[in-house]
Design a protein around this motif. Structure first.
Motif, mmCIF file in Angstrom:
data_model
loop_
_atom_site.group_PDB
_atom_site.id
_atom_site.type_symbol
_atom_site.label_atom_id
_atom_site.label_comp_id
_atom_site.label_asym_id
_atom_site.label_seq_id
_atom_site.Cartn_x
_atom_site.Cartn_y
_atom_site.Cartn_z
ATOM 1 N N LYS A 187 14.042 -9.842 -31.096
ATOM 2 C CA LYS A 187 13.448 -8.507 -31.092
ATOM 3 C C LYS A 187 12.149 -8.561 -31.890
ATOM 4 O O LYS A 187 12.093 -9.166 -32.964
ATOM 5 N N LEU A 188 11.115 -7.897 -31.359
ATOM 6 C CA LEU A 188 9.821 -7.892 -32.023
ATOM 7 C C LEU A 188 9.795 -6.854 -33.138
ATOM 8 O O LEU A 188 10.076 -5.676 -32.914
ATOM 9 N N ASN A 189 9.496 -7.317 -34.347
ATOM 10 C CA ASN A 189 9.246 -6.411 -35.465
ATOM 11 C C ASN A 189 7.785 -5.987 -35.357
ATOM 12 O O ASN A 189 6.872 -6.783 -35.614
ATOM 13 N N THR A 190 7.531 -4.742 -34.966
ATOM 14 C CA THR A 190 6.161 -4.287 -34.683
ATOM 15 C C THR A 190 5.356 -4.038 -35.956
ATOM 16 O O THR A 190 4.174 -3.726 -35.884
ATOM 17 N N THR A 191 6.007 -4.170 -37.105
ATOM 18 C CA THR A 191 5.265 -4.054 -38.372
ATOM 19 C C THR A 191 4.736 -5.409 -38.813
ATOM 20 O O THR A 191 3.564 -5.558 -39.170
ATOM 21 N N THR A 192 5.589 -6.423 -38.757
ATOM 22 C CA THR A 192 5.193 -7.767 -39.204
ATOM 23 C C THR A 192 4.763 -8.667 -38.056
ATOM 24 O O THR A 192 4.200 -9.731 -38.288
ATOM 25 N N TYR A 193 5.049 -8.252 -36.823
ATOM 26 C CA TYR A 193 4.810 -9.059 -35.627
ATOM 27 C C TYR A 193 5.548 -10.393 -35.697
ATOM 28 O O TYR A 193 5.093 -11.412 -35.185
ATOM 29 N N GLN A 194 6.683 -10.351 -36.329
ATOM 30 C CA GLN A 194 7.575 -11.500 -36.300
ATOM 31 C C GLN A 194 8.709 -11.214 -35.327
ATOM 32 O O GLN A 194 9.130 -10.077 -35.153
ATOM 33 N N LEU A 195 9.189 -12.274 -34.703
ATOM 34 C CA LEU A 195 10.336 -12.162 -33.824
ATOM 35 C C LEU A 195 11.604 -12.414 -34.633
ATOM 36 O O LEU A 195 11.694 -13.407 -35.362
ATOM 37 N N GLU A 196 12.571 -11.531 -34.489
ATOM 38 C CA GLU A 196 13.824 -11.624 -35.238
ATOM 39 C C GLU A 196 14.954 -12.002 -34.283
ATOM 40 O O GLU A 196 15.216 -11.295 -33.293
ATOM 41 N N ALA A 197 15.591 -13.129 -34.554
ATOM 42 C CA ALA A 197 16.660 -13.613 -33.685
ATOM 43 C C ALA A 197 17.836 -12.650 -33.705
ATOM 44 O O ALA A 197 18.309 -12.258 -34.776
ATOM 45 N N VAL A 198 18.313 -12.249 -32.522
ATOM 46 C CA VAL A 198 19.434 -11.313 -32.448
ATOM 47 C C VAL A 198 20.616 -11.854 -31.648
ATOM 48 O O VAL A 198 21.739 -11.380 -31.816
ATOM 49 N N SER A 199 20.394 -12.838 -30.781
ATOM 50 C CA SER A 199 21.514 -13.390 -30.026
ATOM 51 C C SER A 199 21.114 -14.746 -29.463
ATOM 52 O O SER A 199 19.924 -15.085 -29.394
ATOM 53 N N GLN A 200 22.132 -15.495 -29.029
ATOM 54 C CA GLN A 200 21.864 -16.822 -28.491
ATOM 55 C C GLN A 200 23.031 -17.286 -27.654
ATOM 56 O O GLN A 200 24.162 -16.806 -27.803
ATOM 57 N N SER A 201 22.767 -18.227 -26.762
ATOM 58 C CA SER A 201 23.802 -18.903 -25.988
ATOM 59 C C SER A 201 23.401 -20.368 -25.912
ATOM 60 O O SER A 201 22.355 -20.700 -25.352
ATOM 61 N N LYS A 202 24.258 -21.229 -26.478
ATOM 62 C CA LYS A 202 23.923 -22.653 -26.560
ATOM 63 C C LYS A 202 25.076 -23.490 -26.019
ATOM 64 O O LYS A 202 25.677 -24.284 -26.734
ATOM 65 N N ASN A 203 25.381 -23.298 -24.748
ATOM 66 C CA ASN A 203 26.447 -24.075 -24.128
ATOM 67 C C ASN A 203 25.976 -25.494 -23.855
ATOM 68 O O ASN A 203 24.780 -25.802 -23.946
ATOM 69 N N ASN A 204 26.905 -26.348 -23.482
ATOM 70 C CA ASN A 204 26.562 -27.723 -23.152
ATOM 71 C C ASN A 204 25.855 -27.779 -21.810
ATOM 72 O O ASN A 204 25.761 -26.785 -21.078
ATOM 73 N N ALA A 205 25.373 -28.966 -21.474
ATOM 74 C CA ALA A 205 24.690 -29.174 -20.203
ATOM 75 C C ALA A 205 25.602 -28.821 -19.033
ATOM 76 O O ALA A 205 26.827 -28.931 -19.120
ATOM 77 N N ASP A 206 24.982 -28.367 -17.940
ATOM 78 C CA ASP A 206 25.682 -28.063 -16.692
ATOM 79 C C ASP A 206 26.559 -26.827 -16.783
ATOM 80 O O ASP A 206 27.457 -26.628 -15.966
ATOM 81 N N ILE A 207 26.338 -25.975 -17.793
ATOM 82 C CA ILE A 207 27.069 -24.713 -17.919
ATOM 83 C C ILE A 207 26.053 -23.586 -18.010
ATOM 84 O O ILE A 207 25.038 -23.710 -18.710
ATOM 85 N N TYR A 208 26.300 -22.519 -17.294
ATOM 86 C CA TYR A 208 25.376 -21.390 -17.370
ATOM 87 C C TYR A 208 25.371 -20.803 -18.777
ATOM 88 O O TYR A 208 26.345 -20.904 -19.518
ATOM 89 N N GLU A 209 24.250 -20.194 -19.123
ATOM 90 C CA GLU A 209 24.116 -19.513 -20.410
ATOM 91 C C GLU A 209 24.184 -18.008 -20.177
ATOM 92 O O GLU A 209 23.607 -17.495 -19.204
ATOM 93 N N LEU A 210 24.874 -17.311 -21.071
ATOM 94 C CA LEU A 210 24.984 -15.864 -20.954
ATOM 95 C C LEU A 210 25.048 -15.278 -22.359
ATOM 96 O O LEU A 210 25.838 -15.718 -23.180
ATOM 97 N N LEU A 211 24.202 -14.300 -22.610
ATOM 98 C CA LEU A 211 24.236 -13.615 -23.899
ATOM 99 C C LEU A 211 24.144 -12.120 -23.679
ATOM 100 O O LEU A 211 23.725 -11.653 -22.606
#
Length: 568
Positions: A187-211
């Motif tokens: 998510k973009l912090n519009t005050t600092t213009y930094q991106l803040e991590a809010v979610s992730q999907s880090k499955n192994n190879a050959d698997i779809y990613e869903l978050l």
């Protein structure tokens, strides 16, 4: 608007989703995260058919398809039968970013995102969306194709959300076991213009990613990051928003799966066709387990998938069924609920309850039974080790029949008081069980929506006391007294009482919402038993009934008329 560079603090994903969380955790929570991480290193989906979005563009019947791939960028519009495809070529990136500018986001193209990051970047990237300042603005409900070169490369996309929604982002797998692309949401912090991590999907190879993420209004960035691979590859990307979600969201990502607590009913919803609900099942010692999957609407075909940590699909549990797992090895397993055919009902809650079965239970057909109430709020277990009497549990709390099955129930009628009592005998056992809705007793004008009938042997007693001015009304009374009222008139007060000399069959009604005995269904003077105490019949006989839920009947249970209950 002033041009600003969007930046991601050094190592934001590692620090915000791992180290910062661990710093706030207790030792058991750190252990849970470690076990989850160990399990996630090997988690895989062995069934290709379980991919929830097919990467063949001709099968995306519900989506507009847009192609960002290198071929599309170099040749312009690419013809795909039946589906319009939009190409974002290198010289169109400034135009695409103008949409973001109207959303108080920077519109300039800037070469580098940041000097170093947990998501590795390389200096060889030349495509415009290789960093967040060149992100392509994408639309919801549109399936995009894009390409990525090799380990360390990134592709960035952004969009705006104007009101609180559940956000789901899907990325298709690459049919190459050496290629592993991960998915991140910022998510973009519009005050600092930094991106803040809010979610992730880090499955192994050959698997779809869903978050997924419960997103407040704002500007969001999606990053596809090549974790492994040396060859260029094409992936698909889809983002959508929905208006409904359950209390456990966001739980689409296996990377962020929370523990499935044993002995607790967990109720969730699938709010869209690509929604999935993930939890982690941690087994500390080899044992037997029981899972019940309930509440799925008839029109839906939800499925539970149990995945091991060695990349094998162990089993699937069809909707509204149960399964026993024996000799489950120590380790981490994933429970994933999805709709393989994409048919969902966002308003319907399904339920999952997972319990460990004591080692003393060896006969799973007769020795173990689990029922869930119709509204999915309570569950009842009957356990009977070989050669021993059965024991009862309500929501994993032992229900001791010898201390619990004891009740006095009564009514005040005119000038009389009438009571019936039942208590289980010390040598009794559970003769039968039935679960359902209890209706028809004046004690409960609205009925009991979650009731359990327990049939056991015990002692029944009744007591009647009436005041009258006519001594003939006291015929058959065990005793009586006389007195004078406030008008100096003589009254007579008679008493009738009776207690069974030996144990008789009784049916107790337990209110599962309170865990306490609520009524005596049989034997009961108010419900028709009139030949024991000599007092006579209850003129306004009540006829309560337990409406059995599903197949929740075991053994012999007597109703108020001394007839065996049956499933209608």
């Amino acid at each position: 608007m002033e041009n600003r560079v969007i930046t991601v603090p050094d190592g934001i994903i590692k620090k915000q989703t791992d180290e910062a969380l661990k710093a706030k955790m207790t030792d058991p929570e750190v252990a849970l995260m470690k076990a989850r991480e160990d399990a996630l290193k090997n988690i895989a989906d062995a069934v290709e058919a379980s991919s929830i979005v097919n990467t063949d563009s001709t099968k995306h019947n519900n989506f507009v398809t847009v192609d960002f791939s290198e071929k599309a960028k170099s040749t312009g519009l690419k013809e795909i039968p039946l589906y319009p495809v939009v190409s974002l070529m290198e010289n169109t990136s400034q135009e695409v970013l103008s949409t973001v500018a109207t959303q108080s986001a920077p519109k300039s193209n800037i070469d580098r995102m940041y000097a170093a990051s947990a998501i590795e970047t390389t200096t060889t990237q030349s495509v415009s969306n290789a960093n967040p300042n060149g992100a392509y603005t994408i639309n919801f409900e549109t399936y995009y194709n894009d390409s990525i070169a090799a380990k360390g490369d990134q592709r960035w996309y952004n969009f705006q959300i104007t009101e609180k929604k559940k956000l789901t982002v899907y990325m298709s797998p690459v049919a190459d076991a050496t290629v592993d692309n991960d998915l991140y949401l910022f998510k973009l912090n519009t005050t600092t213009y930094q991106l803040e991590a809010v979610s992730q999907s880090k499955n192994n190879a050959d698997i779809y990613e869903l978050l997924s993420y419960i997103a407040d209004p704002g500007i969001y960035y999606v990053c596809v990051s090549a974790y492994a691979g040396t060859a260029a590859n094409t992936f698909g990307l889809l983002a959508r928003v929905t208006d409904k979600w359950d209390a456990y969201e966001a739980d689409d990502s296996m990377s962020l799966a929370t523990e499935q607590v044993l002995g607790k009913i967990v109720k969730r919803t699938l709010d869209n066709s690509i929604d999935q609900d993930c939890s982690i099942w941690l087994v500390s010692a080899v044992g037997n387990y029981y899972i019940k999957f309930f509440g799925v609407p008839d029109k839906c075909n939800y499925q539970i998938q149990i995945l091991s940590s060695d990349q094998k699909l162990l089993t699937t549990v069809p909707k509204n069924t149960a399964q026993v797992f024996t000799n489950v090895a120590q380790g981490g397993y994933f429970i994933r609920v999805l709709a393989p055919d994409g048919v969902v009902d966002p308003t319907a809650e399904y339920g999952v309850v997972l319990v460990d079965i004591p080692a003393e239970i060896t006969n799973f057909d007769d020795g173990y039974t689990l029922w869930v109430t119709e509204d999915g709020t309570h569950f009842v277990e009957r356990m009977q080790p070989e050669g021993k009497t059965a024991v009862l549990f309500i929501d994993r709390q032992h229900f001791d029949i010898y201390t619990k099955l004891n009740i006095k129930t009564g009514r005040a009628i005119g000038t009389g008081t009438h009571n019936c009592s039942g208590r289980v005998s010390s040598d009794s056992f559970i003769g039968g069980l039935a679960m359902g809705r209890y209706v028809g007793s004046t004690l409960f004008p609205n009925g009991l929506k979650n009731a359990l009938a327990i049939c056991a042997n015990g002692y029944y007693s009744s007591y009647h006391c009436i005041r009258t001015y006519n001594p003939s009304d006291l015929a058959g009374a065990s005793s009586y007294i006389t007195g004078t009222d406030e008008f100096h008139m003589t009254y007579y007060q008679g008493y009738w009482s009776w207690i069974s000399p030996n144990p008789v069959t009784l049916t107790f009604i337990v209110n599962l919402d309170t865990g306490e005995v609520a009524d005596l269904l049989y034997q009961n003077w108010f419900y028709g038993i009139n030949d024991l105490d000599g007092y006579g019949a209850y003129s306004w006989k009540e006829s309560p009934v337990l409406i059995i839920t599903g197949d929740s009947l075991l053994g012999e249970v007597r109703d108020c008329n001394n007839k065996m209950m049956s499933i209608k």
